[in-house]
Write a protein that holds these residues in place. Structure first.
Motif, PDB file in Angstrom:
ATOM      1  N   LEU A 295       0.831  -1.202   0.000  1.00 33.16           N
ATOM      2  CA  LEU A 295       0.000   0.000   0.000  1.00 33.16           C
ATOM      3  C   LEU A 295       0.865   1.252   0.000  1.00 33.16           C
ATOM      4  O   LEU A 295       0.572   2.218  -0.716  1.00 33.16           O
ATOM      5  CB  LEU A 295      -0.918   0.000   1.223  1.00 33.16           C
ATOM      6  CG  LEU A 295      -1.794   1.252   1.403  1.00 33.16           C
ATOM      7  CD1 LEU A 295      -2.715   1.448   0.210  1.00 33.16           C
ATOM      8  CD2 LEU A 295      -2.594   1.162   2.701  1.00 33.16           C
ATOM      9  N   GLU A 296       1.946   1.238   0.771  1.00 35.02           N
ATOM     10  CA  GLU A 296       2.840   2.403   0.806  1.00 35.02           C
ATOM     11  C   GLU A 296       3.443   2.666  -0.573  1.00 35.02           C
ATOM     12  O   GLU A 296       3.583   3.805  -0.997  1.00 35.02           O
ATOM     13  CB  GLU A 296       3.942   2.191   1.844  1.00 35.02           C
ATOM     14  CG  GLU A 296       4.732   3.449   2.139  1.00 35.02           C
ATOM     15  CD  GLU A 296       5.586   3.349   3.381  1.00 35.02           C
ATOM     16  OE1 GLU A 296       6.202   4.364   3.737  1.00 35.02           O
ATOM     17  OE2 GLU A 296       5.642   2.261   3.986  1.00 35.02           O
ATOM     18  N   LYS A 297       3.782   1.581  -1.288  1.00 32.90           N
ATOM     19  CA  LYS A 297       4.293   1.739  -2.649  1.00 32.90           C
ATOM     20  C   LYS A 297       3.224   2.319  -3.570  1.00 32.90           C
ATOM     21  O   LYS A 297       3.511   3.177  -4.411  1.00 32.90           O
ATOM     22  CB  LYS A 297       4.770   0.393  -3.194  1.00 32.90           C
ATOM     23  CG  LYS A 297       6.040  -0.139  -2.559  1.00 32.90           C
ATOM     24  CD  LYS A 297       6.437  -1.481  -3.167  1.00 32.90           C
ATOM     25  CE  LYS A 297       7.672  -2.055  -2.511  1.00 32.90           C
ATOM     26  NZ  LYS A 297       8.015  -3.394  -3.045  1.00 32.90           N
ATOM     27  N   GLN A 298       1.977   1.843  -3.415  1.00 33.24           N
ATOM     28  CA  GLN A 298       0.880   2.355  -4.231  1.00 33.24           C
ATOM     29  C   GLN A 298       0.686   3.847  -4.014  1.00 33.24           C
ATOM     30  O   GLN A 298       0.484   4.614  -4.962  1.00 33.24           O
ATOM     31  CB  GLN A 298      -0.420   1.623  -3.885  1.00 33.24           C
ATOM     32  CG  GLN A 298      -0.612   0.295  -4.595  1.00 33.24           C
ATOM     33  CD  GLN A 298      -1.990  -0.266  -4.315  1.00 33.24           C
ATOM     34  OE1 GLN A 298      -2.303  -0.645  -3.189  1.00 33.24           O
ATOM     35  NE2 GLN A 298      -2.816  -0.305  -5.328  1.00 33.24           N
ATOM     36  N   LEU A 299       0.730   4.262  -2.751  1.00 29.96           N
ATOM     37  CA  LEU A 299       0.536   5.674  -2.437  1.00 29.96           C
ATOM     38  C   LEU A 299       1.622   6.528  -3.065  1.00 29.96           C
ATOM     39  O   LEU A 299       1.396   7.676  -3.437  1.00 29.96           O
ATOM     40  CB  LEU A 299       0.536   5.880  -0.916  1.00 29.96           C
ATOM     41  CG  LEU A 299      -0.631   5.258  -0.130  1.00 29.96           C
ATOM     42  CD1 LEU A 299      -0.471   5.529   1.351  1.00 29.96           C
ATOM     43  CD2 LEU A 299      -1.964   5.802  -0.613  1.00 29.96           C
ATOM     44  N   ARG A 300       2.818   5.944  -3.197  1.00 32.95           N
ATOM     45  CA  ARG A 300       3.955   6.688  -3.724  1.00 32.95           C
ATOM     46  C   ARG A 300       4.008   6.660  -5.250  1.00 32.95           C
ATOM     47  O   ARG A 300       4.464   7.613  -5.884  1.00 32.95           O
ATOM     48  CB  ARG A 300       5.242   6.091  -3.149  1.00 32.95           C
ATOM     49  CG  ARG A 300       6.482   6.955  -3.309  1.00 32.95           C
ATOM     50  CD  ARG A 300       7.654   6.439  -2.525  1.00 32.95           C
ATOM     51  NE  ARG A 300       8.073   5.115  -2.975  1.00 32.95           N
ATOM     52  CZ  ARG A 300       8.121   4.037  -2.203  1.00 32.95           C
ATOM     53  NH1 ARG A 300       7.779   4.119  -0.935  1.00 32.95           N
ATOM     54  NH2 ARG A 300       8.514   2.873  -2.673  1.00 32.95           N
ATOM     55  N   ALA A 306      -4.891   9.042  -2.506  1.00 35.57           N
ATOM     56  CA  ALA A 306      -4.390   8.327  -1.330  1.00 35.57           C
ATOM     57  C   ALA A 306      -5.505   8.014  -0.340  1.00 35.57           C
ATOM     58  O   ALA A 306      -5.537   6.934   0.263  1.00 35.57           O
ATOM     59  CB  ALA A 306      -3.298   9.151  -0.658  1.00 35.57           C
ATOM     60  N   GLU A 307      -6.449   8.959  -0.173  1.00 35.98           N
ATOM     61  CA  GLU A 307      -7.528   8.746   0.795  1.00 35.98           C
ATOM     62  C   GLU A 307      -8.408   7.558   0.391  1.00 35.98           C
ATOM     63  O   GLU A 307      -8.857   6.782   1.234  1.00 35.98           O
ATOM     64  CB  GLU A 307      -8.383  10.005   0.930  1.00 35.98           C
ATOM     65  CG  GLU A 307      -7.697  11.117   1.703  1.00 35.98           C
ATOM     66  CD  GLU A 307      -8.649  12.251   2.037  1.00 35.98           C
ATOM     67  OE1 GLU A 307      -9.878  12.037   1.946  1.00 35.98           O
ATOM     68  OE2 GLU A 307      -8.167  13.344   2.386  1.00 35.98           O
ATOM     69  N   VAL A 308      -8.649   7.431  -0.915  1.00 35.97           N
ATOM     70  CA  VAL A 308      -9.488   6.324  -1.402  1.00 35.97           C
ATOM     71  C   VAL A 308      -8.818   4.988  -1.099  1.00 35.97           C
ATOM     72  O   VAL A 308      -9.452   4.049  -0.614  1.00 35.97           O
ATOM     73  CB  VAL A 308      -9.734   6.473  -2.918  1.00 35.97           C
ATOM     74  CG1 VAL A 308     -10.458   5.245  -3.461  1.00 35.97           C
ATOM     75  CG2 VAL A 308     -10.544   7.726  -3.197  1.00 35.97           C
ATOM     76  N   LEU A 309      -7.526   4.901  -1.387  1.00 38.41           N
ATOM     77  CA  LEU A 309      -6.786   3.661  -1.129  1.00 38.41           C
ATOM     78  C   LEU A 309      -6.776   3.316   0.358  1.00 38.41           C
ATOM     79  O   LEU A 309      -6.976   2.161   0.739  1.00 38.41           O
ATOM     80  CB  LEU A 309      -5.347   3.798  -1.641  1.00 38.41           C
ATOM     81  CG  LEU A 309      -5.151   3.808  -3.157  1.00 38.41           C
ATOM     82  CD1 LEU A 309      -3.704   4.173  -3.502  1.00 38.41           C
ATOM     83  CD2 LEU A 309      -5.506   2.460  -3.767  1.00 38.41           C
ATOM     84  N   LEU A 310      -6.548   4.329   1.194  1.00 34.20           N
ATOM     85  CA  LEU A 310      -6.482   4.082   2.635  1.00 34.20           C
ATOM     86  C   LEU A 310      -7.847   3.683   3.190  1.00 34.20           C
ATOM     87  O   LEU A 310      -7.940   2.759   4.010  1.00 34.20           O
ATOM     88  CB  LEU A 310      -5.964   5.325   3.353  1.00 34.20           C
ATOM     89  CG  LEU A 310      -5.871   5.209   4.885  1.00 34.20           C
ATOM     90  CD1 LEU A 310      -4.970   4.047   5.294  1.00 34.20           C
ATOM     91  CD2 LEU A 310      -5.358   6.514   5.485  1.00 34.20           C
TER      92      LEU A 310
END
Length: 330
Positions: A295-300, A306-310
């Protein structure tokens, strides 16, 4: 070669490259800044890029790394967010015979035996420095060091120390920022008490952050999403919450393995933490930690909000915890 904290000051001037990695992103950044300061790197001699740009900027990277500065002084190249897939290109760079810049590579958690760790652990003129989240002992040392007589503090009450140790430690940068704030807040009385600590936490409030983390692992879906809504409304960075989740699940793993909560667990979160300890098996936590890294890689790396993913990730985890609790009849 492998470094500990104590190797940094005396060794940074003697090596060609350094890999700084680990889950404590604030500490990684702190060491990166220290390297710039220690080597007296001027702004014009600093070339920084993300690891994702390595391929398209390969010529520029080698040109910067293998040519003397036009302005005089030492040059530095910083490659951020590296992963094992970048090991070959980074190896070509740090072993190049014409290398005249110091290369700093930063990364999150890396697996033992992976390409990057193997490269830097095996070199004689390159080094690797891990940045793990502060354990209770190191965290207390950091707190006492920052809130010492030098900062004008003469006393920290035991309940204030317990509270800080339970709310800090996942990110060195956040910890130092908070401690600077508390030092200013108590400047008139020179004593740090529990009430001071609670009032000085960020506007999102430690209670909200805790409510998110501990409600999630306890399987309280509505509480989890409400707490997350509040945090995001108050502009808490999704990346920060992902790091806190990572630190929280590692703390939970320790509790599951040992069969008990940390000795200084704050009473407000003890019940939820104990519930989580009883419902989460080690194998599930290991899987979550892997997905958090992804997930951290996706956010980057991706263009997705980012809010949707989290939100999606947090909801799925809270639902999973709820199902685990039902399965164990809790």
């Amino acid at each position: 070669m492998k470094w500990k904290d104590t190797d940094f000051n005396g060794g940074i001037t003697k090596i060609k490259a350094l890999l700084i990695y680990g889950p404590d992103a604030g500490q990684v950044d702190e060491y990166c800044d220290k390297a710039i300061e220690k080597l007296n790197i001027e702004k014009d001699n600093l070339f920084a890029l993300d690891a994702d740009e390595l391929r398209e900027k390969q010529e520029a990277v080698f040109a910067e790394s293998c040519s003397p500065s036009m302005f005089g002084g030492q040059k530095m190249v910083i490659i951020s967010g590296a992963a094992d897939g970048d090991a070959k290109q980074i190896a070509d760079l740090v072993t190049h015979p014409g290398l005249c810049a110091t290369v700093i590579v930063t990364a999150g958690d890396l697996r033992a035996g992976g390409g990057l760790r193997s490269l830097f652990e095996g070199g004689s003129d390159i080094a690797i420095l891990p940045c793990y989240t502060d354990n209770a002992e190191k965290l207390e040392q950091l707190i006492r060091g920052e809130l010492s007589a030098a900062a004008g503090i003469v006393q920290i009450t035991p309940d204030a120390m317990i509270y800080m140790k339970n709310h800090l430690g996942g990110d060195r940068g956040i910890t130092r920022s908070f401690l600077a704030k508390i030092a200013l807040y108590v400047d008139d009385k020179k004593i740090v008490e529990l009430d001071d600590v609670e009032k000085c936490l960020p506007d999102t409030g430690a209670a909200d952050t805790d409510d998110f983390l501990y409600s999630l692992t306890a399987g309280y879906i509505t509480q989890t999403m409400t707490a997350l809504d509040r945090l995001l409304y108050d502009n808490t960075e999704p990346n920060l919450l992902v790091r806190k989740l990572d630190a929280h699940f590692k703390k939970l793993m320790t509790a599951v393995v040992t069969g008990q909560l940390p000795q200084a667990t704050f009473w407000k979160i003890a019940d939820k933490f104990d519930r989580a300890r009883k419902i989460w098996p080690e194998s599930e936590i290991t899987g979550v930690l892997f997905r958090l890294n992804e997930l951290e890689k996706q956010l980057r790396q991706t263009g997705m909000p980012a809010e949707v993913l989290l939100r999606d990730f947090a909801l799925k985890l809270a639902v999973r915890a709820s199902k685990l609790a039902l399965k164990r009849r809790m």
